[in-house]
Write a protein that holds these residues in place. Structure first.
Motif, PDB file in Angstrom:
ATOM      1  N   GLY A  10      19.544  -8.326 -51.791  1.00 24.52           N
ATOM      2  CA  GLY A  10      20.726  -9.112 -52.105  1.00 24.52           C
ATOM      3  C   GLY A  10      21.649  -8.383 -53.062  1.00 24.52           C
ATOM      4  O   GLY A  10      21.718  -7.151 -53.045  1.00 24.52           O
ATOM      5  N   ARG A  11      22.336  -9.122 -53.927  1.00 24.95           N
ATOM      6  CA  ARG A  11      23.319  -8.504 -54.821  1.00 24.95           C
ATOM      7  C   ARG A  11      23.373  -9.259 -56.150  1.00 24.95           C
ATOM      8  O   ARG A  11      22.796 -10.344 -56.283  1.00 24.95           O
ATOM      9  CB  ARG A  11      24.707  -8.510 -54.155  1.00 24.95           C
ATOM     10  CG  ARG A  11      25.192  -9.936 -53.874  1.00 24.95           C
ATOM     11  CD  ARG A  11      26.567  -9.937 -53.235  1.00 24.95           C
ATOM     12  NE  ARG A  11      27.034 -11.315 -53.058  1.00 24.95           N
ATOM     13  CZ  ARG A  11      27.673 -12.002 -54.010  1.00 24.95           C
ATOM     14  NH1 ARG A  11      27.937 -11.454 -55.185  1.00 24.95           N
ATOM     15  NH2 ARG A  11      28.070 -13.244 -53.785  1.00 24.95           N
ATOM     16  N   TYR A  12      24.078  -8.646 -57.120  1.00 25.36           N
ATOM     17  CA  TYR A  12      24.313  -9.307 -58.396  1.00 25.36           C
ATOM     18  C   TYR A  12      25.671 -10.018 -58.273  1.00 25.36           C
ATOM     19  O   TYR A  12      26.460  -9.688 -57.405  1.00 25.36           O
ATOM     20  CB  TYR A  12      24.351  -8.243 -59.514  1.00 25.36           C
ATOM     21  CG  TYR A  12      23.806  -8.748 -60.848  1.00 25.36           C
ATOM     22  CD1 TYR A  12      22.426  -8.958 -60.989  1.00 25.36           C
ATOM     23  CD2 TYR A  12      24.652  -8.990 -61.920  1.00 25.36           C
ATOM     24  CE1 TYR A  12      21.931  -9.408 -62.202  1.00 25.36           C
ATOM     25  CE2 TYR A  12      24.157  -9.436 -63.124  1.00 25.36           C
ATOM     26  CZ  TYR A  12      22.786  -9.645 -63.276  1.00 25.36           C
ATOM     27  OH  TYR A  12      22.296 -10.098 -64.454  1.00 25.36           O
ATOM     28  N   PHE A  13      25.935 -10.970 -59.145  1.00 29.63           N
ATOM     29  CA  PHE A  13      27.217 -11.669 -59.062  1.00 29.63           C
ATOM     30  C   PHE A  13      28.355 -10.790 -59.569  1.00 29.63           C
ATOM     31  O   PHE A  13      28.148  -9.898 -60.379  1.00 29.63           O
ATOM     32  CB  PHE A  13      27.177 -13.000 -59.828  1.00 29.63           C
ATOM     33  CG  PHE A  13      26.319 -12.953 -61.065  1.00 29.63           C
ATOM     34  CD1 PHE A  13      24.996 -13.388 -60.994  1.00 29.63           C
ATOM     35  CD2 PHE A  13      26.821 -12.461 -62.253  1.00 29.63           C
ATOM     36  CE1 PHE A  13      24.200 -13.324 -62.122  1.00 29.63           C
ATOM     37  CE2 PHE A  13      26.036 -12.403 -63.365  1.00 29.63           C
ATOM     38  CZ  PHE A  13      24.703 -12.830 -63.315  1.00 29.63           C
TER      39      PHE A  13
ATOM     40  N   ARG B  35      34.549 -18.011 -62.272  1.00 27.62           N
ATOM     41  CA  ARG B  35      34.602 -19.343 -61.666  1.00 27.62           C
ATOM     42  C   ARG B  35      33.330 -20.144 -61.925  1.00 27.62           C
ATOM     43  O   ARG B  35      33.133 -21.194 -61.362  1.00 27.62           O
ATOM     44  CB  ARG B  35      34.860 -19.200 -60.156  1.00 27.62           C
ATOM     45  CG  ARG B  35      36.328 -18.847 -59.853  1.00 27.62           C
ATOM     46  CD  ARG B  35      36.581 -18.750 -58.364  1.00 27.62           C
ATOM     47  NE  ARG B  35      36.037 -17.514 -57.809  1.00 27.62           N
ATOM     48  CZ  ARG B  35      35.178 -17.488 -56.785  1.00 27.62           C
ATOM     49  NH1 ARG B  35      34.754 -18.576 -56.220  1.00 27.62           N
ATOM     50  NH2 ARG B  35      34.736 -16.320 -56.342  1.00 27.62           N
ATOM     51  N   LYS B  36      32.463 -19.580 -62.771  1.00 27.55           N
ATOM     52  CA  LYS B  36      31.221 -20.264 -63.138  1.00 27.55           C
ATOM     53  C   LYS B  36      30.434 -20.700 -61.909  1.00 27.55           C
ATOM     54  O   LYS B  36      29.976 -21.840 -61.805  1.00 27.55           O
ATOM     55  CB  LYS B  36      31.498 -21.471 -64.060  1.00 27.55           C
ATOM     56  CG  LYS B  36      32.226 -21.057 -65.332  1.00 27.55           C
ATOM     57  CD  LYS B  36      32.608 -22.229 -66.192  1.00 27.55           C
ATOM     58  CE  LYS B  36      33.457 -21.743 -67.380  1.00 27.55           C
ATOM     59  NZ  LYS B  36      34.061 -22.837 -68.131  1.00 27.55           N
ATOM     60  N   GLN B  37      30.303 -19.802 -60.972  1.00 29.54           N
ATOM     61  CA  GLN B  37      29.584 -20.084 -59.727  1.00 29.54           C
ATOM     62  C   GLN B  37      28.110 -20.324 -60.010  1.00 29.54           C
ATOM     63  O   GLN B  37      27.491 -19.642 -60.843  1.00 29.54           O
ATOM     64  CB  GLN B  37      29.722 -18.885 -58.771  1.00 29.54           C
ATOM     65  CG  GLN B  37      31.126 -18.706 -58.221  1.00 29.54           C
ATOM     66  CD  GLN B  37      31.470 -19.736 -57.171  1.00 29.54           C
ATOM     67  OE1 GLN B  37      30.797 -19.830 -56.149  1.00 29.54           O
ATOM     68  NE2 GLN B  37      32.497 -20.537 -57.402  1.00 29.54           N
TER      69      GLN B  37
ATOM     70  N   PHE C 126      21.218 -24.245 -57.745  1.00 29.75           N
ATOM     71  CA  PHE C 126      21.785 -22.890 -57.654  1.00 29.75           C
ATOM     72  C   PHE C 126      21.391 -22.269 -56.323  1.00 29.75           C
ATOM     73  O   PHE C 126      20.385 -22.663 -55.728  1.00 29.75           O
ATOM     74  CB  PHE C 126      21.224 -21.997 -58.765  1.00 29.75           C
ATOM     75  CG  PHE C 126      21.760 -22.306 -60.141  1.00 29.75           C
ATOM     76  CD1 PHE C 126      22.740 -21.491 -60.710  1.00 29.75           C
ATOM     77  CD2 PHE C 126      21.279 -23.385 -60.875  1.00 29.75           C
ATOM     78  CE1 PHE C 126      23.225 -21.771 -61.971  1.00 29.75           C
ATOM     79  CE2 PHE C 126      21.762 -23.660 -62.122  1.00 29.75           C
ATOM     80  CZ  PHE C 126      22.733 -22.852 -62.690  1.00 29.75           C
ATOM     81  N   VAL C 127      22.171 -21.270 -55.913  1.00 32.00           N
ATOM     82  CA  VAL C 127      21.831 -20.510 -54.702  1.00 32.00           C
ATOM     83  C   VAL C 127      21.324 -19.144 -55.141  1.00 32.00           C
ATOM     84  O   VAL C 127      21.907 -18.516 -56.024  1.00 32.00           O
ATOM     85  CB  VAL C 127      23.065 -20.332 -53.791  1.00 32.00           C
ATOM     86  CG1 VAL C 127      22.690 -19.494 -52.569  1.00 32.00           C
ATOM     87  CG2 VAL C 127      23.617 -21.678 -53.379  1.00 32.00           C
TER      88      VAL C 127
ATOM     89  N   PRO D 111      25.349 -16.094 -64.134  1.00 29.95           N
ATOM     90  CA  PRO D 111      26.575 -15.762 -64.882  1.00 29.95           C
ATOM     91  C   PRO D 111      26.530 -16.357 -66.285  1.00 29.95           C
ATOM     92  O   PRO D 111      26.087 -17.497 -66.476  1.00 29.95           O
ATOM     93  CB  PRO D 111      27.681 -16.417 -64.047  1.00 29.95           C
ATOM     94  CG  PRO D 111      27.115 -16.480 -62.673  1.00 29.95           C
ATOM     95  CD  PRO D 111      25.647 -16.736 -62.843  1.00 29.95           C
ATOM     96  N   ILE D 112      27.005 -15.605 -67.252  1.00 35.27           N
ATOM     97  CA  ILE D 112      26.939 -16.044 -68.646  1.00 35.27           C
ATOM     98  C   ILE D 112      27.761 -17.311 -68.863  1.00 35.27           C
ATOM     99  O   ILE D 112      27.396 -18.172 -69.666  1.00 35.27           O
ATOM    100  CB  ILE D 112      27.393 -14.907 -69.597  1.00 35.27           C
ATOM    101  CG1 ILE D 112      27.237 -15.383 -71.069  1.00 35.27           C
ATOM    102  CG2 ILE D 112      28.823 -14.472 -69.322  1.00 35.27           C
ATOM    103  CD1 ILE D 112      27.390 -14.291 -72.090  1.00 35.27           C
ATOM    104  N   THR D 113      28.821 -17.408 -68.103  1.00 33.06           N
ATOM    105  CA  THR D 113      29.702 -18.581 -68.263  1.00 33.06           C
ATOM    106  C   THR D 113      28.951 -19.865 -67.957  1.00 33.06           C
ATOM    107  O   THR D 113      29.170 -20.897 -68.590  1.00 33.06           O
ATOM    108  CB  THR D 113      30.923 -18.454 -67.321  1.00 33.06           C
ATOM    109  OG1 THR D 113      30.443 -18.054 -66.030  1.00 33.06           O
ATOM    110  CG2 THR D 113      31.895 -17.426 -67.848  1.00 33.06           C
ATOM    111  N   VAL D 114      28.042 -19.788 -66.967  1.00 33.53           N
ATOM    112  CA  VAL D 114      27.259 -20.972 -66.595  1.00 33.53           C
ATOM    113  C   VAL D 114      26.281 -21.329 -67.721  1.00 33.53           C
ATOM    114  O   VAL D 114      26.108 -22.496 -68.052  1.00 33.53           O
ATOM    115  CB  VAL D 114      26.513 -20.732 -65.263  1.00 33.53           C
ATOM    116  CG1 VAL D 114      25.693 -21.965 -64.889  1.00 33.53           C
ATOM    117  CG2 VAL D 114      27.482 -20.350 -64.167  1.00 33.53           C
TER     118      VAL D 114
END
Lengths: 246, 410
Positions: free
Chosen positions: B140-143, B150-152, B183-184, B207-210
């Protein structure tokens, strides 16, 4: 063998203590012993015979007088020089044998060779020499025995072999039969007599007139002075008889 | 008498009293082994710390807030410390910066299907995290930045965490519940293992924002606001390190409106941290070495004791040796050699035990040990010096004995 003087003492004194506590253990002793002589020193305790023995054996130094051993004045030698003299010129036989415990007869006999500083003497030569000395005293079969495995008489023989190994000019024997029964004592005295006949010079301290009679003359000490010197010529027969009885 | 003969005689004397010789050597054995093991342990600790610091990533610069409690409580979000936007300012305005990461952590319950895990460590970060911290993705991947902005609700799972939650099935695209939020899963990290106390594989990344929005306690958030404790900056080249540090200092001082010499932040490099750690462990190491050294001295006193007893016991032997021509020096060397042999053989045994013990410690316990060759040399050398030093007095005493007294000794 040409006769020469081995021991020459002139006015030997040994003083212990200081001031009022001064005690003269030896007070002007002059004696003269030549090669091949067998001499006994006798005297009651406190007569100074042990002190004389120690000085003659180069274990201590006189306070006054001279001591000339084998032509060399040893009166003023230091500890290291005296050690060398003891090593090269004197063999000791003690009342209590003084063998190293838990050490074989062979190793005990070789002990003086450890300090002889003769580089040419290899380990093999030392062992051969020590074995020869043990054979000479009749212990050829016992060279690997340790002192505790030997009888008193046998231990004293090991000590005699040790005394002989550096071919000393003087053998000092301090009550050599003192710890032995009369049979072993006689054996040791006969061994000393044999050495004497082979030309060894022997000085022996004893308190036993019987033992002293094996010698040619007896120096009697009392209070640090020579009381008398007795020639034992007459006793030569007695000893010879004793020998033939065996 | 030549030296090999002296050694042979001394050796023979020691063998005649095997138990006593061994007991005498014990002090030296323990001393030497202690020096070697202590130093091996501290060197091991040092190496572990250095590696941990290095494994954080290469060419890293750490910007840390200088929190002052008064400032935090009274001034709220306005004064002191780093804020989230400082990270972007550093990324945008400074040349030679390869990546910037801000982290915020939390602990939450994680559920996936019928698996529930309590106390999972959550790490909120920014997109540069894998490259700055030397981590790789297995799947997979990192955000990315827009997802952070966007606080995904996206997560990347640590390697072992993924296995615990999903077993052998593919976690990508699956849902997990962190706390009460869904979360996904978009990625799985490659295996990293333990670094220090932190198990990177059991963590969950988002994400840190979350994290700031959902998992920071509200009473805390009010005070903390968008403040961060630390910003990690990866520099593109070792040679630019000094320059980047200076630029960061100037930029942040300007942003925070403070003078450089009273800055509310500190910029440090890996080298600074390693240096501080080394100074600490070096002090620790020399303390251990001194303690072990004291045991060597105690061992030496043990040798002196036994040698004194031995001289008294063997007074007669000394007299016999003197009577057949041993000089004071001969006697001195004999006893000195015995003392030296005791300490050298003890030192040798101690070295074996020390090296073996260090190895064993490193193998059976989770303590790491590094055998330092100089410590072996120094410990063994000290043992020899101790033997000579403490052997001298008894040997001298033996040498000065009067032969007549010695022969008379019972």
């Amino acid at each position: 063998m040409a006769r020469r003087t081995i021991i020459e003492t002139i006015d030997l004194t040994k003083i212990y203590g200081m001031g009022d506590a001064r005690v003269a253990a030896l007070d002007g002793v002059s004696i003269h012993i030549e090669t091949g002589e067998f001499v006994a020193i006798m005297g009651p305790s406190g007569s100074g015979k042990s002190t004389l023995m120690n000085i003659l054996g180069c274990l201590s130094r006189p306070t006054g007088g001279r001591y000339i051993l084998d032509g060399e004045d040893v009166s003023d030698l230091d500890k290291v020089q005296l050690a060398a003299i003891r090593n090269r010129k004197i063999g000791y036989i003690f009342q209590s044998y003084n063998l190293l415990p838990r050490t074989t007869a062979l190793q005990n006999v070789m002990l003086p060779l450890q300090y002889d500083r003769i580089k040419e003497r290899t380990a093999e030569k030392r062992v051969a020499l020590a074995a020869k000395m043990l054979k000479k005293v009749g212990l050829a079969e016992r060279i690997q025995h340790q002192p505790q495995e030997l009888s008193g008489g046998q231990q004293q023989r090991v000590a005699i072999a040790r005394a002989l190994i550096n071919d000393p000019v003087l053998i000092m024997a301090d009550e050599p039969t003192g710890n032995l029964d009369s049979k072993s004592g006689d054996e040791i005295m006969n061994l000393l007599h044999e050495l004497h006949q082979q030309g060894a010079t022997i000085v022996m301290v004893t308190h036993d007139p019987e033992i002293a009679s094996y010698t040619q003359r007896t120096i009697h000490l009392r209070d640090g002075k020579i009381e008398k010197i007795v020639h034992n010529g007459a006793n030569e027969h007695k000893r010879a008889e004793k020998r033939s009885e065996k | 008498m030549n030296s090999s003969e002296v050694i042979r005689i001394a050796w023979g004397a020691l063998l005649k009293n095997k138990v006593r010789s061994l007991l005498t050597m014990l002090g030296i054995i323990i001393g030497v082994a202690a020096v070697i093991i202590m130093i091996a342990i501290s060197a091991g600790t040092e190496a572990t710390i250095s590696e941990q610091i290095t494994s954080l990533g290469s060419n890293l610069v750490f910007v840390t807030s200088n929190f002052s409690r008064g400032g935090m409580g009274g001034g709220g979000g306005q004064t002191g410390g780093l804020v989230y936007d400082d990270a972007f300012a550093i990324a945008d305005e400074i040349d030679g910066v390869k990546g910037v990461v801000v982290e915020q952590s939390s602990t939450q319950t994680v559920k996936a299907g019928n698996v529930t895990l309590d106390g999972v460590s959550i790490l909120g970060s920014t997109p540069d995290f894998p490259s700055v911290r030397d981590m790789e993705l297995e799947d997979g991947r990192y955000f990315n930045q827009s997802e952070v902005d966007r606080k995904q609700k996206m997560v990347v799972l640590g390697h072992s965490l993924a296995q615990e939650l999903f077993g052998d099935s593919d976690p990508i695209g699956q849902q997990v519940t962190v706390g009460t939020t869904r979360f996904v899963v978009i990625g799985v990290m490659a295996e990293k293992g333990l670094v220090g106390d932190v198990d990177y594989d059991a963590r969950l990344y988002m994400p840190i924002t979350v994290v700031l929005q959902k998992f920071t306690p509200t009473q805390f958030a009010k005070i903390v606001g968008d403040r961060v404790r630390m910003i990690y900056v990866e520099v593109d080249d070792q040679d630019n390190l000094e320059d980047v540090i200076f630029q960061i200092e100037v930029l942040l001082a300007k942003r925070h409106d403070v003078a450089l010499d009273e800055a509310d932040f500190t910029v440090t490099t890996q080298q600074d941290i390693i240096g501080t750690q080394e100074a600490t462990t070096a002090a620790f190491r020399s303390l251990l070495a001194w303690v072990a050294g004291v045991s060597l001295i105690v061992g030496g006193i043990g040798i002196m004791n036994i040698m004194l007893v031995s001289v008294t016991e063997r007074t007669r032997e000394i007299g016999i040796r003197q009577s057949v021509g041993a000089t004071p020096n001969d006697i001195r060397w004999q006893f000195l050699t015995e003392a030296l042999l005791l300490s050298l053989v003890g030192g040798l045994i101690g070295t074996f035990i020390g090296v073996g013990g260090s190895w064993l410690f490193g193998t059976v316990s989770d303590m790491r040990t590094v055998i330092v060759p100089t410590s072996v040399v120094v410990a063994f050398g000290s043992a020899a010096i101790v033997g000579a030093f403490f052997g001298f007095y008894p040997a001298n005493k033996a040498a000065e004995l009067d032969p007549i007294e010695a022969l008379r000794h019972e």
